[in-house]
Structure formats: C-alpha cells, structure tokens
Design a protein around this motif. Structure first.
Motif, mmCIF file in Angstrom:
data_model
loop_
_atom_site.group_PDB
_atom_site.id
_atom_site.type_symbol
_atom_site.label_atom_id
_atom_site.label_comp_id
_atom_site.label_asym_id
_atom_site.label_seq_id
_atom_site.Cartn_x
_atom_site.Cartn_y
_atom_site.Cartn_z
ATOM 1 N N UNK A 1 62.239 103.749 7.358
ATOM 2 C CA UNK A 1 60.831 103.992 7.675
ATOM 3 C C UNK A 1 60.127 104.644 6.492
ATOM 4 N N UNK A 2 60.827 105.515 5.807
ATOM 5 C CA UNK A 2 60.265 106.223 4.657
ATOM 6 C C UNK A 2 61.309 106.265 3.552
ATOM 7 N N UNK A 3 60.821 106.284 2.296
ATOM 8 C CA UNK A 3 61.751 106.431 1.191
ATOM 9 C C UNK A 3 60.980 106.943 -0.019
ATOM 10 N N UNK A 4 61.611 107.869 -0.739
ATOM 11 C CA UNK A 4 61.066 108.331 -2.006
ATOM 12 C C UNK A 4 62.027 107.903 -3.107
ATOM 13 N N UNK A 5 61.522 107.218 -4.090
ATOM 14 C CA UNK A 5 62.336 106.738 -5.212
ATOM 15 C C UNK A 5 61.868 107.373 -6.508
ATOM 16 N N UNK A 6 62.792 107.564 -7.414
ATOM 17 C CA UNK A 6 62.404 107.979 -8.762
ATOM 18 C C UNK A 6 62.141 106.722 -9.592
ATOM 19 N N UNK A 7 61.279 106.872 -10.575
ATOM 20 C CA UNK A 7 60.969 105.757 -11.483
ATOM 21 C C UNK A 7 62.262 105.199 -12.064
ATOM 22 N N UNK A 8 62.393 103.885 -12.007
ATOM 23 C CA UNK A 8 63.560 103.236 -12.576
ATOM 24 C C UNK A 8 64.684 102.980 -11.583
ATOM 25 N N UNK A 9 64.626 103.652 -10.420
ATOM 26 C CA UNK A 9 65.656 103.395 -9.412
ATOM 27 C C UNK A 9 65.408 102.056 -8.735
ATOM 28 N N UNK A 10 66.422 101.585 -8.008
ATOM 29 C CA UNK A 10 66.317 100.334 -7.273
ATOM 30 C C UNK A 10 66.608 100.597 -5.804
ATOM 31 N N UNK A 11 66.115 99.707 -4.951
ATOM 32 C CA UNK A 11 66.430 99.819 -3.531
ATOM 33 C C UNK A 11 66.151 98.494 -2.841
ATOM 34 N N UNK A 12 66.704 98.366 -1.648
ATOM 35 C CA UNK A 12 66.466 97.181 -0.818
ATOM 36 C C UNK A 12 65.838 97.600 0.490
ATOM 37 N N UNK A 13 64.703 96.988 0.799
ATOM 38 C CA UNK A 13 64.057 97.183 2.083
ATOM 39 C C UNK A 13 64.587 96.103 3.030
ATOM 40 N N UNK A 14 65.062 96.571 4.173
ATOM 41 C CA UNK A 14 65.663 95.639 5.125
ATOM 42 C C UNK A 14 64.644 95.173 6.154
ATOM 43 N N UNK A 15 64.762 93.912 6.546
ATOM 44 C CA UNK A 15 63.930 93.333 7.595
ATOM 45 C C UNK A 15 64.775 92.388 8.413
ATOM 46 N N UNK A 16 64.661 92.508 9.725
ATOM 47 C CA UNK A 16 65.398 91.601 10.608
ATOM 48 C C UNK A 16 64.517 91.249 11.796
ATOM 49 N N UNK A 17 64.681 90.020 12.286
ATOM 50 C CA UNK A 17 63.958 89.605 13.500
ATOM 51 C C UNK A 17 64.935 88.869 14.421
ATOM 52 N N UNK A 18 64.715 89.068 15.718
ATOM 53 C CA UNK A 18 65.618 88.477 16.708
ATOM 54 C C UNK A 18 64.917 87.421 17.553
ATOM 55 N N UNK A 19 63.849 86.833 17.021
ATOM 56 C CA UNK A 19 63.068 85.857 17.767
ATOM 57 C C UNK A 19 63.374 84.428 17.313
ATOM 58 N N UNK A 20 64.355 84.277 16.427
ATOM 59 C CA UNK A 20 64.736 82.964 15.912
ATOM 60 C C UNK A 20 63.579 82.272 15.178
#
Lengths: 115, 115
Positions: A9-28
C-alpha cells in the motif's frame, strides 16, 4: 471475489533502488493496466497487457518494466528509482466485454515516495 | 497534449442541489466516454458511461450528456448528497482502442457537497 489487489500500500524508496509493485486480479480478465497519478493530475497509462505474454507501452513507460506470465498477475518493476517516480500507482483490469459498460476495475493503489 | 480536459479543479454545492461537472475533449475519434469517482486512499470506481452514438445516458441520480459538435460532456448529479463528495474523473476511449481498452483521463474535479 477480491477484485484487483495491489501490494504494498505504501513504500519509501531511496534514489537508485529498485522494487516491484504487485497486482493481481481474480476476475479472469484478459486486459490489465498500470497507471500513475500525480497530484492534481489525471491517471497516465504506463503499460498495459491484452493477455498473458503480451504487453505494450502506454503514455509514460520510461523507467518501468512489466511482465505478464499469468492471466491473474501483472507486476510493475521500477529500476533505478528517481524522485520523478514519486506517485500513486493504480492497477486496473477489464474484460472488454463491450457495450454498454466496458469499464475498468481498479485496485486501491500503491503510494510510492522516492527520496 | 491534454486530449481530455476538466478545467474546473473543484466544485462546491449544497446538499440537495444539482452538481454539474464538465469535461472537454479534442480528439474526434473518441467514441466512448466514462466517468469515474474516487474517494481518498481508494482506487477509482466506475460511475456511468456514454457511447458517442447517444447524447444522454441516465442512471438514477446521475446523468451524462454528450455534445459531440462541441466535444463536450457533462455529468449531472441530482440531488447531490454529502456521500457524493469525491474526485470525479472523465475518461475517453478511441475507436482504435476498441481492442485494448486504453483510456485517456482528465485531470479530475473535486466535488464537495455541503450538508
């Protein structure tokens, strides 16, 4: 159905870092989208997918990557985070079943701050 | 190049009165228009839509009017209720997007309905 879920829901990153935002749906739903919303602005399309294994760029794809290995999941990858990527990110899905509604269903969003 | 514009960032109305939210667009190839409502810390939710072959669509207290010659649409909420206080986004879909579902969003209008 949980609908469209996003983590974190929230994330703080430092410049140069990497991350993955997850998304999922169950409605096919075959169609999935990633948007960003900056303060006082509308939603801008980052990437979208019309089915597993198929992705394409939207209006503002620079600095992001996506993959779609399953119908349910559509992760968004940020490499080398920059302050300009501070935003709220929304994932959405759609059946494209046609008229009369043809609306997208949105997740609750991920608020990302890059400092 | 803002193809969908909501020129009023905010609107304040009294409970029970009519709320009118406006949206202008520049691309004559848009053939489907949607309104989304967004509460703080939540994702947008679909409200109402209209196809370009119509000039009016009504759903309960919500009516959307489309004036194609003026490239203008409006959302009327009658009567307005305090629970309608939210950010309203106008969105458009072009003929070329019929197989992708991509939407172009306006900047949003914050509606405040005062009790």
């Amino acid at each position: 159905n949980a609908g469209v879920t996003q983590t974190p829901k929230f994330r703080i990153l430092k410049i140069g870092q990497s991350m993955t935002l997850q998304c999922a749906q169950d409605m096919n739903h075959n169609y999935m989208y990633w948007y960003r919303q900056d303060p006082g602005m509308g939603l801008k399309l980052i990437y979208y997918s019309v089915g597993a294994g198929i992705t394409d760029k939207g209006e503002v794809p620079n600095g992001y990557n996506v993959s779609r290995s399953t119908t349910e999941d559509f992760p968004l990858r940020l490499e080398l985070a920059a302050p300009s990527q501070t935003s709220v990110y929304f994932c959405a899905s759609n059946t494209l079943a046609g008229a009369p509604r043809d609306e997208q269903y949105f997740g609750p969003g991920t608020r990302l701050t890059v400092t | 190049d803002q193809q969908v514009k909501q020129n009023s960032p905010s609107l304040s109305v009294q409970e029970g009165r009519i709320s009118i939210l406006n949206c202008d667009y520049t691309n004559s190839m848009f053939d489907y228009f949607l309104w989304y409502k967004k509460y703080p810390a939540e994702g947008p939710t679909f409200l109402i839509s209209i196809s370009s072959i119509k000039d009016k669509n009504e759903d309960g207290r919500f009516t959307v009017f489309l004036n194609k010659s003026a490239k203008h649409l409006s959302l009327h909420i009658v009567p307005s209720q305090p629970g309608d206080s939210a950010v309203y986004f106008c969105a458009a879909k072009g003929h070329g997007s019929s197989n992708t579902g991509k939407l172009i969003f306006g900047q949003g209008t914050t509606l405040q309905v005062k009790p």
